[in-house]
Design a protein around this motif. Structure first.
Motif, PDB file in Angstrom:
ATOM      1  N   TRP A 240       0.842  -1.203   0.000  1.00  0.00           N
ATOM      2  CA  TRP A 240       0.000   0.000   0.000  1.00  0.00           C
ATOM      3  C   TRP A 240       0.881   1.260   0.000  1.00  0.00           C
ATOM      4  O   TRP A 240       0.600   2.213  -0.734  1.00  0.00           O
ATOM      5  CB  TRP A 240      -0.895   0.027   1.245  1.00  0.00           C
TER       6      TRP A 240
ATOM      7  N   ALA B  27       1.255   4.239  -2.738  1.00  0.00           N
ATOM      8  CA  ALA B  27       1.029   5.636  -2.353  1.00  0.00           C
ATOM      9  C   ALA B  27       2.217   6.517  -2.723  1.00  0.00           C
ATOM     10  O   ALA B  27       2.051   7.690  -3.072  1.00  0.00           O
ATOM     11  CB  ALA B  27       0.751   5.720  -0.852  1.00  0.00           C
TER      12      ALA B  27
ATOM     13  N   PRO C  29       0.204   9.490  -4.909  1.00  0.00           N
ATOM     14  CA  PRO C  29      -0.203   9.932  -3.565  1.00  0.00           C
ATOM     15  C   PRO C  29      -1.682  10.263  -3.410  1.00  0.00           C
ATOM     16  O   PRO C  29      -2.118  10.621  -2.314  1.00  0.00           O
ATOM     17  CB  PRO C  29       0.661  11.178  -3.337  1.00  0.00           C
TER      18      PRO C  29
ATOM     19  N   HIS D  60      -7.086   6.466  -2.570  1.00  0.00           N
ATOM     20  CA  HIS D  60      -7.577   5.310  -3.311  1.00  0.00           C
ATOM     21  C   HIS D  60      -8.494   4.487  -2.408  1.00  0.00           C
ATOM     22  O   HIS D  60      -8.281   4.420  -1.187  1.00  0.00           O
ATOM     23  CB  HIS D  60      -6.425   4.430  -3.787  1.00  0.00           C
TER      24      HIS D  60
ATOM     25  N   PHE E  74      -3.166   7.887   7.877  1.00  0.00           N
ATOM     26  CA  PHE E  74      -4.086   7.824   6.742  1.00  0.00           C
ATOM     27  C   PHE E  74      -5.197   8.844   6.904  1.00  0.00           C
ATOM     28  O   PHE E  74      -5.723   9.078   7.991  1.00  0.00           O
ATOM     29  CB  PHE E  74      -4.654   6.408   6.552  1.00  0.00           C
TER      30      PHE E  74
ATOM     31  N   ARG F  18      -5.817   8.313   1.852  1.00  0.00           N
ATOM     32  CA  ARG F  18      -4.529   8.860   1.385  1.00  0.00           C
ATOM     33  C   ARG F  18      -3.485   8.512   2.454  1.00  0.00           C
ATOM     34  O   ARG F  18      -3.643   8.883   3.628  1.00  0.00           O
ATOM     35  CB  ARG F  18      -4.637  10.373   1.201  1.00  0.00           C
TER      36      ARG F  18
ATOM     37  N   THR G 128       0.393   8.331   4.200  1.00  0.00           N
ATOM     38  CA  THR G 128       1.719   8.960   4.308  1.00  0.00           C
ATOM     39  C   THR G 128       2.513   8.191   5.357  1.00  0.00           C
ATOM     40  O   THR G 128       1.999   7.907   6.446  1.00  0.00           O
ATOM     41  CB  THR G 128       1.612  10.435   4.729  1.00  0.00           C
TER      42      THR G 128
END
Length: 520
Positions: free
Chosen positions: A188, A192, A196, A199, A487, A513, A515
């Motif tokens: 995942w 990303a 970025p 999804h 997220f 999303r 990070t």
């Protein structure tokens, strides 16, 4: 819900002709009257149809008695369209109409139970009612599958399977679950990094769950390409277990595709059972659920049934896949969504992880470590309370069921306990529509004081056998994800709308999303 359209609640014999003249007469165009025949056939047909329609309504009214529900049912199909396109608002309206209410679908009389009292009574009355799931269930899961057993036979079979979910067994599964979770969550993150944008995680989370379940259940006794094949085809099985489906397995239908998917899965699961027996006979250590099962059966102290064919063991594993893939996926996806929608809760989860892991974020998780994650456990429990994976399970009355003092459900009717109202009772869960994990941290609070309301996993003899496994897996994935990345939920008009398939899912698939966290 899907219903068995082969059942019929009433039938009648109507004379094929009448001796009395019709009360009314009218002229028909000559092209409607067969040449050389009288028009009596037309009146007779009308009389038969009218009589059957009147009989249908009369039977419905007699069975319904004083229960809330439509005074008359739509001829032949009843509430079919409502079942074909179910909505939570529609279900809530039905539940709010009364503790017991009545509907009819394809002449199948159905009693809906919305209160905790009546729902629990159905779940705990095997003498009167048995689970029937949906019409296609036996075609897909196989009629000889243990999940369709009832009475003493079911109790004894289930007792033998309980050993697969002991704490010792769960400890073996933990390392497998974490390994698979990290593999998929890293995928995942890689996606990303390349893209970025937010999804939907619905299908990727389902893939992770399937991979986890297959490795926990079958270990390395099933090859990687087989696991991918089962995952790719399993969606057909999920779709076939929707609330309403075309009931016949004709080529191209969802049920037909599901049966083909089941055949493919069973081939590999039987092979896994066979390989496990060989490995255990050669003295290997148990590495998965099948190994555990084979070893238990060989223990001298074991007093249950010892002989299970490869096919029978495969059917049990397949039933576990059915439970884990849909219900557990729903619980996991909503767990991600609830954490993303409540950053203050996410922060507390991450703080708990930092404290327990003490900076070592690569250290393998253990059951003891998971036991210390009290707040995370509250999050998982609250998430499944707020949006239960399953809102109800259809049962069929095997005999007249005296469910209340003034009402008996007729034999061969369906009776459906609701879980949602019990889980949203404001007397037990103040502000029931709010996501509030702290309600589970008060040992004397109403949530913990009323365990009978927590029907996420059902109740009675058919209560979910793998509930500890399911909760542990959801908690483990969320714990691992929370230390690997943060997220953010991309809210859409469908984010809070529910897609009712076999279980509940957010209509937009839960768009996140991701990070990476610097401490992971």
């Amino acid at each position: 819900m899907a219903f068995n359209i082969m059942d019929r609640s009433a039938s009648a014999s109507i004379p094929s002709s009448t001796s009395q003249p019709p009360l009314y007469s009218f002229s028909l165009p000559s092209f409607l009257i067969p040449k050389g025949q009288s028009s009596s056939w037309l009146y007779t047909t009308f009389a038969i149809v009218a009589s059957l329609l009147i009989l249908e309504q009369a039977v419905y009214r007699i069975k319904k008695r004083h229960l809330p529900g439509d005074p008359l049912t739509i001829p032949l199909i009843g509430k079919f369209l409502n079942s074909l396109y179910p909505t939570m608002d529609g279900y809530k309206k039905q539940w709010d109409s009364g503790a017991l209410s009545a509907i009819s679908v394809f002449n199948i009389f159905i009693v809906m139970a919305s209160s905790n009292e009546y729902s629990r009574k159905i779940l705990n009355s095997p003498r009167y009612a048995e689970p029937c799931l949906v019409h296609s269930a036996k075609q897909v899961l196989l009629p000889e599958n243990w999940v369709f057993l009832t009475g003493k036979e079911h109790v004894e079979y289930r007792r033998g399977l309980n050993a697969l979910f002991t704490r010792k067994a769960l400890g073996i599964y933990t390392s497998i679950q974490e390994t698979i979770a990290r593999k998929h969550l890293n995928q995942w993150l890689s996606k990303a990094a390349n893209d970025p944008k937010a999804h939907p995680i619905m299908m990727t989370a389902r893939h992770m769950n399937m991979d986890t379940s297959l490795r926990v259940f079958c270990g390395n006794h099933i090859p990687e390409h087989a696991a991918l094949e089962i995952n790719d085809k399993y969606w057909f099985i999920t779709q076939s277990l929707e609330l309403v489906n075309f009931p016949f397995a004709l080529p191209g239908t969802k049920v037909y595709k599901a049966i083909q998917a089941r055949k493919a899965a069973m081939y590999w699961l039987e092979l896994a059972a066979h390989n496990s027996k060989i490995a255990m006979a050669n003295g290997a250590e148990p590495e998965c659920m099948l190994d555990q099962w084979v070893q238990i059966l060989a223990e001298p102290s074991y007093k249950g049934r010892r002989e299970f064919s490869d096919k029978e063991m495969a059917m049990v594993v397949f039933s576990f896949l059915f439970a884990s893939q849909d219900a557990m996926s729903s619980g996991l996806i909503y767990g991600f969504q609830h954490l993303a929608d409540h950053p203050e809760v996410m922060s507390k989860v991450q703080q708990e992880q930092d404290r327990i892991r003490q900076g070592n974020y690569e250290k393998p998780l253990t059951l003891d470590m998971l036991d210390q994650m009290v707040y995370l456990q509250a999050v998982v429990k609250e998430s499944m309370r707020a949006v239960p994976p399953v809102t109800m399970v259809p049962y069929k009355c095997t005999k007249p069921f005296p469910i209340s003092k003034d009402y008996t459900v007729p034999a061969n009717s369906m009776v459906i306990p609701s879980f949602y109202n019990s889980l949203h009772d404001p007397n037990v869960y103040p502000e029931p529509d709010s996501f509030y994990p702290e309600r589970w941290l008060d040992s004397e609070g109403p949530a913990n004081a009323n365990p009978k309301n927590y029907l996420v996993f059902g109740s009675g003899p058919h209560k979910c056998i793998g509930l500890e496994y399911a909760c542990m897996n959801i908690a483990l994935v969320l714990a691992t994800a929370s230390v690997m990345f943060s997220f953010e939920h991309e809210i859409t008009p469908d984010s809070n709308e529910v897609d009712i398939i076999a279980t509940l899912f957010p209509k937009d698939g839960c768009r996140l999303r991701l990070t990476p966290r610097t401490n992971a």
